[in-house]
Design a protein around this motif. Structure first.
Motif, PDB file in Angstrom:
ATOM      1  N   UNK A  56       5.836 -35.371  -7.907  1.00 14.65           N
ATOM      2  CA  UNK A  56       4.424 -35.577  -8.215  1.00 14.65           C
ATOM      3  C   UNK A  56       3.827 -34.322  -8.829  1.00 14.65           C
ATOM      4  N   UNK A  57       3.064 -34.484  -9.911  1.00 19.97           N
ATOM      5  CA  UNK A  57       2.432 -33.344 -10.580  1.00 19.97           C
ATOM      6  C   UNK A  57       1.251 -32.853  -9.769  1.00 19.97           C
ATOM      7  N   UNK A  58       0.894 -31.603  -9.991  1.00 18.62           N
ATOM      8  CA  UNK A  58      -0.257 -31.019  -9.309  1.00 18.62           C
ATOM      9  C   UNK A  58      -1.502 -31.832  -9.664  1.00 18.62           C
ATOM     10  N   UNK A  59      -2.327 -32.122  -8.674  1.00 18.68           N
ATOM     11  CA  UNK A  59      -3.444 -33.034  -8.878  1.00 18.68           C
ATOM     12  C   UNK A  59      -4.577 -32.369  -9.649  1.00 18.68           C
ATOM     13  N   UNK A  60      -5.339 -33.172 -10.415  1.00 23.13           N
ATOM     14  CA  UNK A  60      -6.495 -32.637 -11.141  1.00 23.13           C
ATOM     15  C   UNK A  60      -7.523 -32.013 -10.213  1.00 23.13           C
ATOM     16  N   UNK A  61      -7.680 -32.580  -9.001  1.00 21.92           N
ATOM     17  CA  UNK A  61      -8.640 -32.026  -8.041  1.00 21.92           C
ATOM     18  C   UNK A  61      -8.260 -30.601  -7.643  1.00 21.92           C
ATOM     19  N   UNK A  62      -6.951 -30.368  -7.508  1.00 24.53           N
ATOM     20  CA  UNK A  62      -6.483 -29.041  -7.135  1.00 24.53           C
ATOM     21  C   UNK A  62      -6.712 -28.048  -8.273  1.00 24.53           C
ATOM     22  N   UNK A  63      -6.447 -28.487  -9.492  1.00 23.26           N
ATOM     23  CA  UNK A  63      -6.700 -27.628 -10.648  1.00 23.26           C
ATOM     24  C   UNK A  63      -8.176 -27.268 -10.742  1.00 23.26           C
ATOM     25  N   UNK A  64      -9.036 -28.237 -10.478  1.00 22.71           N
ATOM     26  CA  UNK A  64     -10.474 -27.995 -10.520  1.00 22.71           C
ATOM     27  C   UNK A  64     -10.899 -27.027  -9.419  1.00 22.71           C
TER      28      UNK A  64
END
Length: 352
Positions: A56-64
């Motif tokens: 699973x790729x790193x989530x957009x929420x985590x990047x934000x």
């Protein structure tokens, strides 16, 4: 390590601290660190609670969350590099925060050199990443560079120094050299004094002294960065002197930051002459000599005299554990940094 917090007037941050860590530390070291930060009621800390799924790729929420955090604490544990998620997270942290003294690595039961050069468990992790062929060479190179860059930052090694301890079941940042204790120097009287003399045109040489670990280097780095941002100086060049000064290394470090290239066959005298010329040719240069243990002859390095520095609107700051060094180097201003009280150790985190 040196962490400087950008002013909230420039940007409002959703989180004060972003914690990057491997699951193996979640229920021990990291959970106690998180609780200690949150217990102040003033430090909002992001700690990811998502369960990781293979592939699973790193989530957009985590990047934000990374982009919305004022600083990051990266807990580098033995199995950190085995997680592609952690490596992607680290690469994003460095992309968002590197160069602004906002990243604090904690080497949790790992040797910093193993992180930097991918040795030991880090080598094993990359061997597995290469064997499963799921990740491109470009991605692997990106991860390797991220590990090298974070290991090159000034951080804390829990194997060599006891920055943290458990007391009555509670986690405490107890050492005078703990991250939060050192950060407080950036909001104390030492900062105020250094800011003042930095702007004084009549003061060319500044000495900052105090016992080891009180935050001299952090303070000077922060003030230097501010001076650059405010246009008080055009260049900041810095070299670590140490107990046994290596003249050629110091000359090379300063020259590199000025864009000068020395040839291997050049003598120390020739290097000094070229460095002197480069500094004199410039304008508004701040020279930082860190960790000075004895009186040094600046001309042998290639640093102009104080009168010459004054003539080209430049300044020198040195740090030392000894007050007498500041006197023997004839510093025109001397700033003493005291040890920190625990009551004030959180100030910089919540500066608004």
């Amino acid at each position: 390590m040196a962490l400087s917090i950008p002013s909230a007037s420039a940007r409002q941050w959703k989180y004060d601290v972003f914690l990057s860590f491997r699951g193996e530390t979640r229920h021990g070291f990291v959970s106690h660190l998180y609780d200690e930060l949150e217990s102040t009621g003033r430090i909002k800390t992001f700690m990811n609670e998502e369960k990781l799924e293979v592939g699973k790729a790193i989530s957009p929420n985590l990047l934000m969350a990374i982009e919305e955090s004022r600083l990051a604490i990266v807990v580098l544990s033995p199995n950190y590099a085995s997680s592609p998620w952690c490596l992607d997270e680290l690469a994003k942290v460095l992309q968002s925060m590197e160069g602004r003294d906002r990243i604090l690595p904690i080497f949790y039961h790992v040797d910093p050199s193993h992180v930097r050069h991918q040795l030991g468990s880090f080598a094993e992790a990359f061997t597995k990443h290469e064997e499963n062929s799921r990740h491109s060479k470009e991605k692997l190179d990106q991860w390797r560079l991220a590990l090298k860059n974070v290991a090159d930052l000034s951080g804390w090694d829990t194997k060599n120094c006891r920055y943290f301890k458990f007391h009555h079941g509670l986690f405490q940042l107890s050492s005078k050299r703990s991250p939060l204790m050192i950060l407080n120097q950036l909001d104390g009287p030492g900062m105020t004094s250094l800011r003042h003399v930095r702007k004084d045109d009549e003061i060319t040489a500044i000495g900052v002294y105090g016992m080891g670990g009180v935050g001299k280097t952090t303070l000077v780095k922060h003030v230097s960065a501010q001076a650059r941002e405010l246009g008080l100086v055009n260049y900041v060049i810095r070299a670590v002197v140490g107990q046994i000064p290596e003249l050629r290394n110091i000359q090379g470090t300063l020259a590199d930051q000025l864009g000068l290239k020395f040839k291997k066959e050049e003598t120390e005298i020739r290097r000094a002459a070229r460095l002197l010329e480069g500094i004199m040719r410039g304008n508004k240069i701040l020279i930082v000599l860190d960790n000075v243990w004895q009186r040094i002859n600046l001309s042998r390095i290639g640093i102009p005299s104080y009168n010459e520095l004054h003539g080209c609107n430049s300044k020198l700051i040195l740090t030392s554990t000894r007050m007498n060094i500041c006197y023997s180097m004839e510093c025109q201003a001397r700033i003493h940094l005291d040890t920190l009280s625990e009551e004030d150790s959180w100030n910089l985190f919540v500066e608004k």
